[in-house]
Every structure is written in structure tokens, then in C-alpha cells.
Motif scaffolding. Structure first.
Motif, short mmCIF file in Angstrom:
data_model
loop_
_atom_site.label_atom_id
_atom_site.label_comp_id
_atom_site.label_asym_id
_atom_site.label_seq_id
_atom_site.Cartn_x
_atom_site.Cartn_y
_atom_site.Cartn_z
N VAL A 205 0.86 -1.17 0.00
CA VAL A 205 0.00 0.00 0.00
C VAL A 205 0.90 1.23 0.00
CG1 VAL A 205 -1.87 1.23 1.14
CG2 VAL A 205 -1.73 -1.26 1.32
N ALA A 206 0.70 2.11 -0.98
CA ALA A 206 1.56 3.29 -1.10
C ALA A 206 0.72 4.52 -1.37
CB ALA A 206 2.59 3.09 -2.21
N LEU A 207 1.23 5.67 -0.99
CA LEU A 207 0.60 6.96 -1.26
C LEU A 207 1.63 7.85 -1.93
CD1 LEU A 207 -1.58 9.14 -1.03
CD2 LEU A 207 -0.83 9.55 1.33
N GLN A 536 -2.02 -5.22 -4.23
CA GLN A 536 -1.28 -3.96 -4.28
C GLN A 536 -2.25 -2.82 -4.56
OE1 GLN A 536 1.69 -3.71 -7.36
NE2 GLN A 536 2.31 -1.63 -6.82
N ILE A 537 -2.12 -1.75 -3.81
CA ILE A 537 -2.94 -0.57 -4.05
C ILE A 537 -2.09 0.67 -3.88
CG2 ILE A 537 -3.78 -0.59 -1.66
CD1 ILE A 537 -6.36 0.75 -2.75
N CYS A 538 -2.22 1.58 -4.83
CA CYS A 538 -1.47 2.85 -4.82
C CYS A 538 -2.48 4.00 -4.77
CB CYS A 538 -0.59 2.99 -6.04
SG CYS A 538 0.64 1.69 -6.23
N PHE A 539 -2.36 4.84 -3.76
CA PHE A 539 -3.12 6.09 -3.71
C PHE A 539 -2.23 7.20 -4.27
CE2 PHE A 539 -4.80 3.47 -0.31
CZ PHE A 539 -6.17 3.61 -0.44
N SER A 540 -2.83 8.19 -4.89
CA SER A 540 -2.04 9.32 -5.38
C SER A 540 -2.88 10.59 -5.30
CB SER A 540 -1.59 9.09 -6.83
OG SER A 540 -2.71 9.04 -7.71
N ALA A 562 2.68 8.07 5.32
CA ALA A 562 3.00 9.39 4.76
C ALA A 562 3.19 9.31 3.25
CB ALA A 562 4.25 9.95 5.42
N ALA A 563 2.83 10.41 2.58
CA ALA A 563 2.98 10.45 1.13
C ALA A 563 4.45 10.49 0.75
CB ALA A 563 2.26 11.68 0.58
N GLN A 564 4.76 9.84 -0.35
CA GLN A 564 6.13 9.85 -0.87
C GLN A 564 6.10 10.35 -2.31
OE1 GLN A 564 7.52 5.68 -1.67
NE2 GLN A 564 5.61 5.12 -0.63
N ARG A 565 7.21 10.87 -2.76
CA ARG A 565 7.30 11.39 -4.12
C ARG A 565 7.28 10.24 -5.11
NH1 ARG A 565 11.94 15.84 -4.43
NH2 ARG A 565 10.81 16.27 -6.34
N LEU A 566 6.85 10.56 -6.31
CA LEU A 566 6.78 9.54 -7.35
C LEU A 566 8.16 8.96 -7.61
CD1 LEU A 566 4.43 11.27 -9.96
CD2 LEU A 566 3.86 9.29 -8.54
N PRO A 567 8.28 7.64 -7.72
CA PRO A 567 9.58 7.08 -8.09
C PRO A 567 9.95 7.46 -9.52
CG PRO A 567 7.88 5.38 -8.04
CD PRO A 567 7.26 6.62 -7.47
N ALA A 568 11.21 7.37 -9.83
CA ALA A 568 11.70 7.83 -11.13
C ALA A 568 11.01 7.14 -12.28
CB ALA A 568 13.22 7.61 -11.20
N GLU A 569 10.70 5.83 -12.13
CA GLU A 569 10.10 5.10 -13.25
C GLU A 569 8.67 5.51 -13.53
OE1 GLU A 569 9.76 2.49 -9.52
OE2 GLU A 569 11.25 3.81 -10.48
N LEU A 570 8.05 6.29 -12.63
CA LEU A 570 6.68 6.74 -12.85
C LEU A 570 6.60 8.22 -13.20
CD1 LEU A 570 4.73 4.88 -10.01
CD2 LEU A 570 5.18 4.15 -12.36
N ARG A 571 7.73 8.83 -13.48
CA ARG A 571 7.73 10.24 -13.86
C ARG A 571 7.81 10.35 -15.38
NH1 ARG A 571 12.25 12.74 -9.74
NH2 ARG A 571 11.46 11.77 -7.82
N GLU A 895 13.34 17.88 -10.01
CA GLU A 895 12.92 16.75 -9.21
C GLU A 895 13.85 15.57 -9.42
OE1 GLU A 895 8.89 15.76 -9.85
OE2 GLU A 895 8.10 17.57 -8.91
N ALA A 896 14.26 15.37 -10.68
CA ALA A 896 15.15 14.25 -10.96
C ALA A 896 16.47 14.42 -10.23
CB ALA A 896 15.37 14.13 -12.47
N ASP A 897 16.96 15.66 -10.17
CA ASP A 897 18.22 15.90 -9.48
C ASP A 897 18.08 15.65 -7.99
OD1 ASP A 897 19.30 16.59 -11.87
OD2 ASP A 897 19.04 18.75 -11.59
N ASP A 898 16.89 15.97 -7.43
CA ASP A 898 16.70 15.80 -6.00
C ASP A 898 16.54 14.35 -5.60
OD1 ASP A 898 16.85 18.47 -5.80
OD2 ASP A 898 14.69 18.82 -5.72
N ALA A 899 16.08 13.53 -6.55
CA ALA A 899 15.76 12.14 -6.20
C ALA A 899 17.00 11.38 -5.78
CB ALA A 899 15.10 11.45 -7.39
#
Length: 899
Positions: A205-207, A536-540, A562-571, A895-899
Motif C-alpha cells: 500500500v503506497a501513497l 497492491q494498491i497505490c493512492f495518489s 505518509a505520502a512519498q514522491r513519485l519514483p523515477a520510473e513513474l515520472r 525533481e530528478a536531481d533531488d531524487a
């Protein structure tokens, strides 16, 4: 699997919705195929509404007819109309209030059935009191006519079931987020039942937090693609709170990314929506309704464009092309209208003919309707009235005569739409349940309401991705879920309380949206069910929504953390990959020098953008101006030109000089006949018949006042004579033959000539400035339109004829001496006089433009992008926006640089 076990033991599975029942049935069939079976009994899976109808048909003995939704709304509308309140005198508002009353009745049946008794509603006042009266009248009507609302089926069944000795199958309830009071009352007397057990909570489960809604949707699509790449047999569910509003956006997002290879190989769609679209938005149904309405009502011009392009009224491709060509000719003649009655449309002759067979079919269809209405017109009635069944039968005959649904081959989805349309017409025919006749107008209105309220979805293709709302997702089998839009302001979903029920009652009965706590409880139950529906369930949610900072839903946080930033493969990349391959086209196709229509407009277009000149002069492309309910700006300009031409046309009715102008004592009386003549001659019969006479009289008064003001302004000029008005001339520039027409040429007091061009808008001589002038009309006239040997040129000006703001703007050799004595030193006419050098520069540039046009220069090179393209109308043809893709704003890279 619990469903399989229940069916095997003789239980009946009752799903919360029709979609859930279909999904459970499809899952059952997939399981049997996976077992290697080739045949098996159909599973006993039904939705709740079907379960009620079947039980009622088996158990009822009193002969009451269960009302359809359309029939019940019609009955409520009759009752509401008896109040004679101003709000319900019109048919549209009356049916909207009836729909509200019908919904209020349904809520009472489901949540608070004890208030169906009149004694329980004694203290209701204002709107609730009005509804209480309507409900009492509804009950009386149902008793008198042996009718029953479908909303009361569970209550009626709960009363008759105890006396029924028959054996009833035990029930397994699937997909119910909560059991409502009316449902519980029925289940308590039904017998054995239980709810399907929920699965274990999802393992993953992810947000996720996305920068905006576009990035959130792109991440969801990329996630779906990765899931199907890993497991082509996976079943995915996308839950979104506003699927109907975002339908187009979601479809475009899926189209942007490569489709799943497994779905492509099996020639099936990648995704489908659980809810359909209103039937009015389905092509063949909309075409049928427009055809029927056109027989007696005017149809909007854009609706006709759509109707002819749909092929639903054409016998073949040639007929379809002829109809669209006819519309094109109407616009080229400037005969467009906001609305077209059928008779007026058939009378038009814009230089091409409508297909004879099509005209014959439409006339025959109209005659068929007229004959029917005459046969059903009773003396003393304004309209023909007939039983809705008769109207429904006539509708099918009219459509067949008109040629609907066209002669081309139709796909499976279109055949399903035709069948749904036919069922809808039959449903409207059932409005005669109470024996009341209807007029054609009322029957059409009922058809339109049903088209808007009926959702159509073609048969499921068992796509791997299903898009549904939170409520429709109940009971759906899936492997993984993505929940879109899980923001604090969106989930739990919010709504308004019902306006016809007391607020205290709604809160006491825990009706939807009666309090924030009840909405939260329902959303919590739905979320809990979703989390237990897949591994598997993803909230966004989008951090920025419509320019406002948003926070994640607390419900989503409680399940996912807690919410997390989108992973690189989903950007997704913010730079759209070009779908075309650009290359430099150096080819030139010279103009054949056979003459070109458009006059100075050709060279103006060549200066603004070479491709615009090529498209308009050589391809005959044109922007179609939409029809307007009043005179357009172009038509007003033509009237102004015609009236001023008449004023300065000379004796016997006009004048020719400043001296004659000064001798007129009553300017208003002088201009009136000139204005009247212009409106009589320049406004065509087609334009005149669609505009009220009073409006045209007001337009005549407005134009007379404007010319009165303008002539008073011209009285302040230095004495002059009008040499020519509407002067036609022709010229050749590098072999390019052009026809020119100058509004007016004055002879000034120094024996030079002044070219005048009337304008009613805000124009400026800056448009003549090189390089690449935005308008070369007057420079072309100055350099090539007059015989320079007979008399020298003294200047060229715009005559800006605007109420309260009359002025000249342009270039004059000595403006104070020859045009107006009272000009200030700061005036552009004084500061920037006309010079021979400037004229030579204009001539040189005009010759260059003519040479470029003849040589075939047609580059897509707007003078000033995007301003030059704002009113061009040729973007689809030149595709200038594809040559200038939107560039990354830097946020994605950061965002990519921050990841």
C-alpha cells in the motif's frame, strides 16, 4: 473461491450493482475456462435491482405495475405542475423539480421509510412541506391506478414475504459497502443470507505525491504499463472520483504511451470505463434525435455540421460529401446562420445543389409528420396530441424514410447503440401508461431528457484495465488498484444535502452528505474494501490542483502512511515527443500566373506568413467565421462602406466636396436615406428573415447616428473634393495580376491625392512598418493603385469611424495644411509625414512579396508567433504548434536531481 463455493452449494449471489454482477460472472467464466471446461451451467449471479424485480414478479398478486424511471418522473411532473408555482410552469424546470422529488422519495424509501406515512410529515414546512403534499398526491395516484414505485419494492417485499411459504435460496451478498435500512428489512424476512468475506489487506500500500494532475495521471498510466509488462494476464483497476469529467483526459494519457503488447496482440482495447456516457453523446442516437427535431424546430448550425459529417443521414459517400460541400458554399457566400429551419435550409442556392435524393427523403419525412399531426389535431387544440405509443411508432417510420442510420457498414458498438436507441424510444412509448395523449413537442422533450439521463456503454471487451468510481468498484475482481485524486478536499467525497427533505431528518437517517462524519464513515468503508480487494494498491494526489496547494487525504494516510514522491520510473517527461519527422523543404512550386483572388490580401498574407498566402490563394483554404445572432462586424463594416459610398457618390442624391458638405443644414436628415438604402441593398433576404425587424431598425438608427457624427468630423477638415469612391483598378507586379478596390480618393487643396480606407476597429499605421509589414493594403494602393503621372500622391490614411472617437491615422505630406488645421504638434500625422522615400520602400517590399509568392515561397514562418497565428485559423493545416513544442519548465529536471 467463496463465490464458486456459494454457487456450488445452491446459493444465489446478489451483487451491489449491475457492473459488479457482470464482473463476477466474467470471473466465474474465466475460472471455468482455466479448468479446461468447454461448457458449464450459467451462474446464478444477479444485481440487487434485478433480484428485487424477479422476487416481485414471483410473489406479487395484486396486479400493480412497477413504474419505470421515465414513467415515475412523468407522474411526479404531473403532480408538481398542479401546484401552479412559477418555478414549474415551464416544462424543463418542471421535470427537474420532478426529478428532485423522485430522488427525495427514493431516499425516504431507503433510509427512513417511516416518513412515507403522511402523519409522520406533519411538521414539514416550506420546500419540505411542498414535497410532503406532492408525496401524498403521488401515493393517491399510485393507489388509484394500481402503480408502484421501484423504490418501494424492498418495503413491499418485506411485507408479503412472511406470508409466503415457498422455499427461497440462501443469498450471498457481494460488493455491498453497507446495508441500507430498507435492504436490511427485506433481508431479515428473506431467510438465510450472508455477506461475502473480504480478503486480506493488500501486501503493498503506497501513497504518492505528484506535482500536478497531469503528472499524477501520467504516473498512473506508466504504472499500468509496467504491471501489464510484468504480467500480461493481470487485472488492474483505476479508481477515480470524476471518471465522467476526466474521460477524455484519461484516454489521451493512455494514447500518449505505447499500448500494452499483449493487449495489442489479442486485438482488444487496453482499458475501458465502468460507466458509460449519456446516450445523447453517442453518434447514431444523437443523429436520430437531431433529425427528428429538425422536422419541426430550427437546428443550430454546428449541429448541422456534425449531423452531415456523421454519415448517419447520407445514402452513400457521394451524398455525404455533397452535404458538407453545401455547408462550405453557404459559408463562402457569408450565408451562415446560428440556426437553420429545415424549410429555409432546403431553399438555399449558394451556387451548388443539395443531393436530389436527400432532399426528396427529407421532404417526404416532413410530409409524413405533417400528415400524422393533421390526422391527430382536434378542433380547439393548438397542437396535435396522440398516444406516446403512436408517436414512438411514427418515430421509427420517420427515421427509416429519412435514411437513418445511413448506408455505410456499422461496427458492433454502433449496432448496440442503435438497439439502445430503439429501447429508449420504447421506454418513451410507455409514458402512455396513464392514457394521457402527448404532443409532438412533449414527446421530443421526453426523448431528449431520456437521452441525457440514459448512460450507454458497449459490451465489455474484458479489457485488462478497468476505470471506475469508488462506488462502482464494489465487487470487482482485480490484482492491483491505483486510486487517483486521493486529496484531502476530494476524499472523502463531499456533496450537498437534498433540498426537499428536512436537514434534521437527513442527519438522523444518515443520508448521503448530511454530515461530514457520515461521508467520512462511508469513504472509510470503501477504502477498507479497496485495500482488501487486491494485493497492491497505490493512492495518489496532486500537490497543485487548479493553482491551489493540496494535501493528501487523511484516510489514504491512515492506510498507506505518509505520502512519498513519485519514483523515477513513474515520472513522465514533460517534453512531448514529436509525432512528425521535421525536414527542411526547399522545393518551390511557382504560381501559374493565371490571376489570383483576394487582391491586396495575398501580399498581406505573404508578409505575415508565406504559408498563409499559399494556403488561402492557391489551396483556397479559409477560416470559417461562426454564425452570430446579430449582424457581424464584417456585415456592419460593409453597411458603413455602402452608406458612405452613397453619401459621396455625387448628385443627384449625394455630395462630392467639402463645400457641399458645409451647405447641408440637417446632416441627420441627409444621411438617413443613404443609410436606409444601404441596409435595403446590402442585407440579404436570408439575413433579414432571421433577425427581428425591430433590431434592424435599431441598427439603422445606430448607423445614421454614426454617419452624422462622422460628417460633422469631416466638416473640420481643410477643403477637399472627393475624386472617386469604391475605385476599382488592376495592376501587375512581376506578372502577378491583382484587382484593387480603394474606398475613397480625395483631391486635397494642394492638388495632391489622398487615399482613404474606412475602418471601424482600432488600426494603426505601425502595421505598415518594415521589415515584414503586418498589413500592406494601403502601401500597395499607394504604390500601384493610382496613376502617378496625373497627380502626385499626398498621403494615405485610415479613416477611423468610431462613435465618439473619430480620427485619421496614417501618413500625409503636410497634414496641417491639407488635412486638418487643428492638429497638435504631438500628432503622429504631423510628426511622421508622408515621404517619397517611404513610398519607394513600400514599393520595393511589395515587389519582393509578389516575387516570393510567384516563386512558390510557402514556408511556415509567422511574422510574430504566436500573435500572428491567433486569428489565422489554419493551424491544423500548417501544424505550426508541432514545430514549436512546449519546452520543459525545469521542474521535472529539478525533481530528478533531488531524487
Amino acid at each position: 473461491m467463496e463465490i464458486d463455493a456459494a454457487l456450488s452449494s445452491g446459493r444465489q449471489v446478489v451483487a451491489a450493482s449491475e457492473r459488479a454482477a457482470r464482473a463476477l460472472t466474467a470471473a466465474y467464466h474465466r475460472a471455468r475456462r482455466a479448468e479446461g471446461l468447454t461448457a458449464w451451467p450459467a451462474p446464478d449471479i444477479v444485481d440487487w435491482d434485478s433480484f428485487l424485480r424477479t422476487a416481485w414478479n414471483a410473489l406479487s398478486t395484486d396486479g400493480r405495475m412497477v413504474l419505470s424511471a421515465a414513467q415515475e418522473q412523468s407522474l411526479w411532473a404531473q403532480i408538481v405542475a398542479r401546484d401552479r408555482q412559477h418555478a414549474v410552469l415551464l416544462e424543463g424546470p418542471r421535470h427537474r423539480v420532478a426529478k428532485l422529488a423522485m430522488d427525495a422519495h427514493r431516499l425516504l424509501c431507503l433510509y427512513a421509510p417511516r416518513y412515507l406515512g403522511a402523519s409522520a410529515r406533519t411538521g414539514w414546512q416550506q420546500d419540505a412541506g411542498a414535497f410532503s403534499r406532492w408525496l401524498a398526491a403521488f401515493d393517491d395516484a399510485c393507489r388509484a391506478q394500481s402503480l408502484l414505485s421501484a423504490a418501494r419494492l424492498p418495503l413491499e417485499l418485506a411485507q408479503i414475504l412472511p406470508a409466503d411459504p415457498g422455499n427461497r435460496p440462501p443469498l450471498l451478498l457481494a460488493g455491498f459497502d453497507r446495508i441500507l435500512p430498507a435492504q436490511q428489512a427485506l433481508l431479515d424476512v428473506w431467510g438465510s443470507y450472508n455477506e461475502a468475506a473480504r480478503g486480506l489487506a493488500a501486501e503493498q500500500v503506497a501513497l504518492y505525491e505528484a506535482p500536478d494532475e497531469a503528472d499524477e495521471l501520467a504516473a498512473c498510466v506508466l504504472w499500468c504499463k509496467s504491471q501489464l509488462d510484468a504480467n500480461p494476464a493481470a487485472r488492474l483497476l483505476i479508481v477515480t472520483l470524476d471518471a465522467s469529467k476526466r474521460r477524455g483526459e484519461i484516454e489521451r494519457a493512455f494514447q500518449r504511451f505505447a499500448p500494452n503488447e499483449a493487449a495489442a496482440e489479442r486485438n482488444a482495447p487496453l482499458f475501458e470505463f465502468s460507466l458509460g456516457v449519456p446516450l445523447i453523446r453517442v453518434g447514431l442516437a444523437r443523429a436520430a434525435y437531431l433529425l427528428l427535431r429538425w422536422l419541426t424546430h430550427a437546428v443550430d448550425e454546428q449541429e448541422l455540421d456534425w449531423l452531415f459529417s456523421s454519415d448517419a443521414v447520407a445514402a452513400d459517400a457521394n451524398e455525404s460529401h455533397a452535404l458538407t460541400a453545401f455547408m462550405r458554399h453557404l459559408r463562402r457566400r457569408g450565408w451562415q446562420r446560428t440556426q437553420w429551419p429545415l424549410g429555409a435550409f432546403l431553399r438555399q442556392q449558394p451556387g451548388t445543389q443539395l443531393p436530389e435524393a436527400w432532399v426528396a427523403r427529407m421532404r417526404q419525412t416532413k410530409q409524413q409528420l405533417d400528415d400524422f399531426t393533421r390526422a391527430h389535431t382536434v378542433a380547439g387544440r393548438a397542437e396535435a396530441a396522440a398516444n406516446p405509443i403512436a408517436w414512438a411508432e411514427l418515430v421509427q417510420d420517420l427515421l427509416r424514410t429519412a435514411g437513418w442510420p445511413g448506408a455505410r457498414q456499422h461496427a458492433s458498438g454502433e449496432f448496440q447503440a442503435m438497439r439502445r436507441w430503439e429501447r429508449l424510444v420504447d421506454e418513451c412509448a410507455s409514458l402512455g401508461f396513464d392514457g394521457r395523449p402527448m404532443s409532438w413537442r412533449s414527446f421530443l422533450a421526453a426523448l431528449e431528457r431520456s437521452l441525457h439521463e440514459t448512460l450507454f456503454a458497449s459490451e465489455s471487451h474484458d479489457a485488462p484495465i478497468l476505470i471506475a468510481g469508488p462506488a462502482e468498484s464494489a465487487g470487482l475482481a482485480t490484482d492491483a488498484i491505483w486510486f487517483l485524486g486521493a486529496g484531502e478536499d476530494a476524499w472523502p467525497a463531499r456533496g450537498a444535502t437534498h433540498p426537499l427533505l428536512p436537514l434534521e431528518l437527513q442527519r438522523k437517517a444518515k443520508m448521503p452528505h448530511s454530515s461530514a462524519q457520515f461521508d467520512s464513515d462511508v469513504a472509510s468503508a470503501v477504502t477498507e474494501r479497496l485495500v482488501a480487494s487486491a494485493h497492491q494498491i497505490c493512492f495518489s494526489y496532486a500537490r497543485q490542483s487548479e493553482g491551489v496547494e493540496a494535501r493528501p487525504s487523511r484516510l489514504a494516510i491512515s492506510f498507506a502512511g505518509a505520502a512519498q514522491r513519485l519514483p523515477a520510473e513513474l515520472r513522465a517527461s514533460r517534453i512531448n515527443e514529436p509525432r512528425t519527422v521535421p525536414f527542411e523543404d526547399r522545393s518551390r512550386i511557382p504560381f501559374p500566373l493565371l490571376g489570383a483572388g483576394g487582391g491586396s490580401g495575398i501580399l498581406t498574407a505573404q508578409s505575415q506568413c508565406p504559408f498563409k498566402a499559399f494556403a488561402t490563394a492557391r489551396l483556397n483554404a479559409a477560416q470559417w467565421d461562426p454564425a452570430e445572432p446579430a449582424l457581424t462586424a464584417a456585415q456592419r463594416g460593409q453597411l458603413l462602406h455602402a452608406a458612405l459610398h452613397s453619401v459621396w457618390s455625387g448628385p443627384p442624391d449625394g455630395i462630392r466636396s467639402h463645400a457641399e458638405l458645409m451647405q447641408i443644414t440637417d446632416l441627420r436628415a441627409f444621411v438617413q436615406p443613404h443609410v436606409h438604402s444601404a441596409l435595403s441593398n446590402k442585407i440579404t433576404a436570408g439575413v433579414r428573415e432571421q433577425m427581428p425587424r425591430r433590431y434592424l431598425l435599431l441598427e439603422e438608427t445606430r448607423l445614421a447616428d454614426l454617419l452624422d457624427e462622422w460628417l460633422r468630423f469631416e466638416r473640420e477638415r481643410v477643403p477637399f473634393e472627393v475624386e472617386q469612391t469604391e475605385l476599382d483598378s488592376s495592376t501587375q507586379i512581376h506578372g502577378l495580376a491583382l484587382r484593387l478596390r480603394m474606398d475613397r480618393v480625395d483631391r486635397l487643396n494642394d492638388d495632391t491625392r489622398l487615399i482613404i480606407d474606412y475602418k471601424t476597429g482600432d488600426v494603426s499605421p505601425k502595421s505598415w512598418a518594415p521589415p515584414r509589414p503586418d498589413d500592406v493594403q494601403l502601401p500597395l494602393y499607394a504604390g500601384f493603385g493610382l496613376d502617378r503621372e496625373s497627380s502626385p500622391l499626398g498621403g494615405l490614411v485610415f479613416a477611423k469611424v468610431r462613435a465618439g472617437r473619430h480620427s485619421f491615422a496614417g501618413r500625409v505630406t503636410d497634414a496641417r495644411s491639407t488635412l486638418q488645421h487643428n492638429l497638435r504638434a504631438s500628432s503622429e500625422l504631423v510628426k511622421k509625414p508622408f515621404t517619397v522615400e517611404e513610398l519607394m520602400d513600400w514599393r520595393t517590399y511589395v515587389e519582393e512579396m509578389a516575387a516570393d509568392f510567384i516563386a512558390g515561397h510557402a514556408e511556415v514562418d509567422p511574422r510574430e508567433y504566436p500573435r500572428t497565428c491567433e486569428h489565422c485559423g489554419l493551424e491544423v493545416l500548417c501544424r505550426v504548434r508541432e514545430m514549436r513544442p512546449v519546452e520543459d519548465d525545469g521542474e521535472g529536471a529539478a525533481e530528478a536531481d533531488d531524487a
